[in-house]
Design an enzyme around this catalytic site. Structure first.
Site, PDB file in Angstrom:
ATOM      1  N   ASP A 176       0.314  11.899  -3.178  1.00 14.33           N
ATOM      2  CA  ASP A 176      -0.400  10.786  -2.535  1.00 14.33           C
ATOM      3  C   ASP A 176      -1.543  11.391  -1.714  1.00 14.33           C
ATOM      4  OD1 ASP A 176       0.431   7.637  -1.436  1.00 14.33           O
ATOM      5  OD2 ASP A 176      -1.047   8.820  -0.344  1.00 14.33           O
ATOM      6  N   ASP A 233      -4.336   6.098  -5.436  1.00 17.33           N
ATOM      7  CA  ASP A 233      -4.315   7.466  -4.904  1.00 17.33           C
ATOM      8  C   ASP A 233      -2.950   8.134  -5.031  1.00 17.33           C
ATOM      9  OD1 ASP A 233      -2.810   6.366  -2.818  1.00 17.33           O
ATOM     10  OD2 ASP A 233      -3.763   7.661  -1.327  1.00 17.33           O
ATOM     11  N   GLU A 234      -2.121   7.657  -5.978  1.00 17.58           N
ATOM     12  CA  GLU A 234      -0.816   8.299  -6.099  1.00 17.58           C
ATOM     13  C   GLU A 234      -0.359   8.399  -7.542  1.00 17.58           C
ATOM     14  OE1 GLU A 234       2.619   5.981  -4.821  1.00 17.58           O
ATOM     15  OE2 GLU A 234       1.243   4.408  -4.191  1.00 17.58           O
TER      16      GLU A 234
HETATM   17  P1  TTP Z   1      -2.457   4.672   0.993  1.00 17.32           P
HETATM   18  O1  TTP Z   1      -2.038   5.881   0.228  1.00 17.32           O
HETATM   19  O2  TTP Z   1      -1.385   3.699   1.414  1.00 17.32           O
HETATM   20  O3  TTP Z   1      -3.202   5.097   2.333  1.00 17.32           O
HETATM   21  P2  TTP Z   1      -4.210   6.299   2.587  1.00 17.32           P
HETATM   22  O4  TTP Z   1      -4.356   7.179   1.391  1.00 17.32           O
HETATM   23  O5  TTP Z   1      -5.490   5.733   3.117  1.00 17.32           O
HETATM   24  O6  TTP Z   1      -3.515   7.072   3.775  1.00 17.32           O
HETATM   25  P3  TTP Z   1      -2.221   8.028   3.738  1.00 17.32           P
HETATM   26  O7  TTP Z   1      -2.711   9.368   4.207  1.00 17.32           O
HETATM   27  O8  TTP Z   1      -1.255   7.409   4.702  1.00 17.32           O
HETATM   28  O9  TTP Z   1      -1.722   8.035   2.320  1.00 17.32           O
HETATM   29  O10 TTP Z   1      -3.531   3.855   0.172  1.00 17.32           O
HETATM   30  C1  TTP Z   1      -4.508   4.490  -0.625  1.00 17.32           C
HETATM   31  C2  TTP Z   1      -5.828   3.754  -0.556  1.00 17.32           C
HETATM   32  O11 TTP Z   1      -5.656   2.419  -0.992  1.00 17.32           O
HETATM   33  C3  TTP Z   1      -6.392   3.671   0.850  1.00 17.32           C
HETATM   34  O12 TTP Z   1      -7.199   4.804   1.178  1.00 17.32           O
HETATM   35  C4  TTP Z   1      -7.193   2.403   0.803  1.00 17.32           C
HETATM   36  C5  TTP Z   1      -6.489   1.543  -0.215  1.00 17.32           C
HETATM   37  N1  TTP Z   1      -5.683   0.507   0.454  1.00 17.32           N
HETATM   38  C6  TTP Z   1      -6.263  -0.739   0.691  1.00 17.32           C
HETATM   39  O13 TTP Z   1      -7.414  -0.977   0.310  1.00 17.32           O
HETATM   40  N2  TTP Z   1      -5.522  -1.692   1.351  1.00 17.32           N
HETATM   41  C7  TTP Z   1      -4.238  -1.472   1.792  1.00 17.32           C
HETATM   42  O14 TTP Z   1      -3.604  -2.359   2.400  1.00 17.32           O
HETATM   43  C8  TTP Z   1      -3.657  -0.167   1.547  1.00 17.32           C
HETATM   44  C9  TTP Z   1      -2.255   0.141   2.026  1.00 17.32           C
HETATM   45  C10 TTP Z   1      -4.419   0.772   0.876  1.00 17.32           C
HETATM   46 MG    MG Z   2      -2.662   7.861   0.394  1.00 16.75          MG
END
Ligand code: TTP
Ligand code: MG
Length: 359
Positions: free
Chosen positions: A8, A114-115
């Site tokens: 992730d 992103d995962e």
């Molecule tokens: P995430 O992996 O949940 O968050 P992140 O990568 O920003 O942070 P982390 O380090 O905690 O993993 O989500 C990935 C991307 O998806 C995030 O950068 C933006 C998008 N996203 C949204 O647009 N809306 C949302 O509610 C969430 C949870 C994510």
């Molecule tokens: Mg993330």
């Protein structure tokens, strides 16, 4: 022996913006809707870690984020930068990350922008799997100048929880022998399938951690959770055998827009609908589809009452004009007495296509 990895990306959208705008590096950063000086109406997509320290997080109203940023600034903390974000770019980075994973592991399941999960069983040992994960992180850092967190475990569930465990820029290894103890102290909410409602109803019974939940027999969990109970019994003991799904296909492509002001201005609403259809059409064709059969239109009124109406065609359709026409037909009743007898103002509209085809 089964060894599964889950990757992730860290603060994904925000990290890409920091990378591409070095002047933003290290400053609190929010990617999302226009805050419009505190009056903005959309939500936060993501925030980088300095902005999270102000309490800002994904899906929060952008106006709340603005308020928190202002409060921090008044306390003498660094000012927060708000940027709109560029979803096309994030999609491209995402595809390149998946390509990097494919270079190291034969079976990869993309699980979100992103995962991804990847099967590391072929390495034969957790040590070698960890070694490979370090190489993956290094390749992403070198090729994309971004950091990722990786979890390794005996199944998808443990791997996913592990990737989140030490974020950012982490590698967390949970061997089969450690899985049960790794999960026990965690909040029940960490178990996939336990959402905020279940979390609350469990909290009322005094059950907060996975360990607390383990007091129940499979029969008791069945009574509480129905058919899902027995598999929950297995999960909270670290057992979960879902396979990786590699031929993932998007089931739908949609876009929505929250208007800057609630409105019944037909000309404006139609022009936004036209734009949304254009973007939806661009996106579903960009991922290799040619046709759709179902069009869904969503309307949210000023009082947040939200409705969706859909139409499914017998024959697949392809053109953008047809999509716009169908969407317009679905939207019309919300603009007159049929679906809007009290003449409420509209806050948001959305368009989605489903039953996508490649013919
Ligand atoms: P995430 O992996 O949940 O968050 P992140 O990568 O920003 O942070 P982390 O380090 O905690 O993993 O989500 C990935 C991307 O998806 C995030 O950068 C933006 C998008 N996203 C949204 O647009 N809306 C949302 O509610 C969430 C949870 C994510
Ligand atoms: Mg993330």
């Amino acid at each position: 022996m089964r060894i599964i990895g889950h990757l992730d990306m860290d603060a994904f959208f925000a990290a890409i913006e920091e990378r591409d705008h070095p002047e933003l590096k290290g400053r609190p950063l929010v990617v999302g809707a226009d805050p419009a000086g505190g009056l903005g109406r959309g939500v936060v997509s993501t925030a980088n870690y300095p902005a999270r320290a102000y309490g800002i997080h994904s899906a929060m109203p952008i106006s709340t984020a603005w308020r928190l940023a202002e409060a921090a600034r008044r306390r003498g903390r660094p000012a927060t930068v708000f940027v709109p974000g560029s979803h096309r770019k994030y999609g491209e980075v995402s595809a390149r990350i998946i390509a990097i994973l494919h270079h190291f592991a034969p079976v990869v399941e993309g699980a979100g922008i992103d995962e991804a999960y990847f099967d590391l069983s072929f390495t034969g040992s957790y040590d070698r799997a960890a070694d490979l994960a370090r190489q993956i992180k290094a390749a992403i850092l070198e090729q994309e100048r971004l950091t990722a967190s990786i979890g390794i475990g005996p199944n998808k569930m443990v791997a996913k929880i592990a990737s989140d465990f030490h974020k950012p820029d982490a590698l967390t290894l949970v061997t089969p022998g450690e899985a049960e103890d790794f999960l026990a102290p965690l909040a029940v909410r960490k178990i996939p399938g336990i959402g905020p409602k279940t979390e609350q109803s469990l909290a009322r019974l005094g059950i907060k951690t996975v360990k607390d939940l383990k007091r129940f027999t499979p029969e008791e969990l069945y009574e509480k959770f129905g058919k899902w109970g027995p598999s929950l019994y297995e999960r909270i003991r670290g057992r979960h055998d879902s396979p990786l799904v590699t031929s993932w296909e998007p089931k739908s492509v949609g876009e929505q827009e929250t208007f800057a002001q609630d409105t019944r201005d037909l000309e404006f609403i139609f022009s936004r609908l036209w734009e949304l259809c254009r973007e939806v059409h661009r996106r579903f064709t960009a991922v290799g589809f040619h046709t759709y059969r179902t069009v869904v239109v969503t309307v949210r009124f000023a009082d947040f009452a939200t409705y969706s109406r859909s139409h499914t065609r017998v024959a697949p359709a392809a053109s953008r004009r047809r999509l716009t026409f169908e969407a317009m037909k679905l939207l019309m009743p919300f603009l007159d007495r049929r679906e809007n007898p009290r003449g409420k103002l509209i806050r948001l509209i959305g368009v989605r296509v489903e039953k996508l085809g490649r013919e």
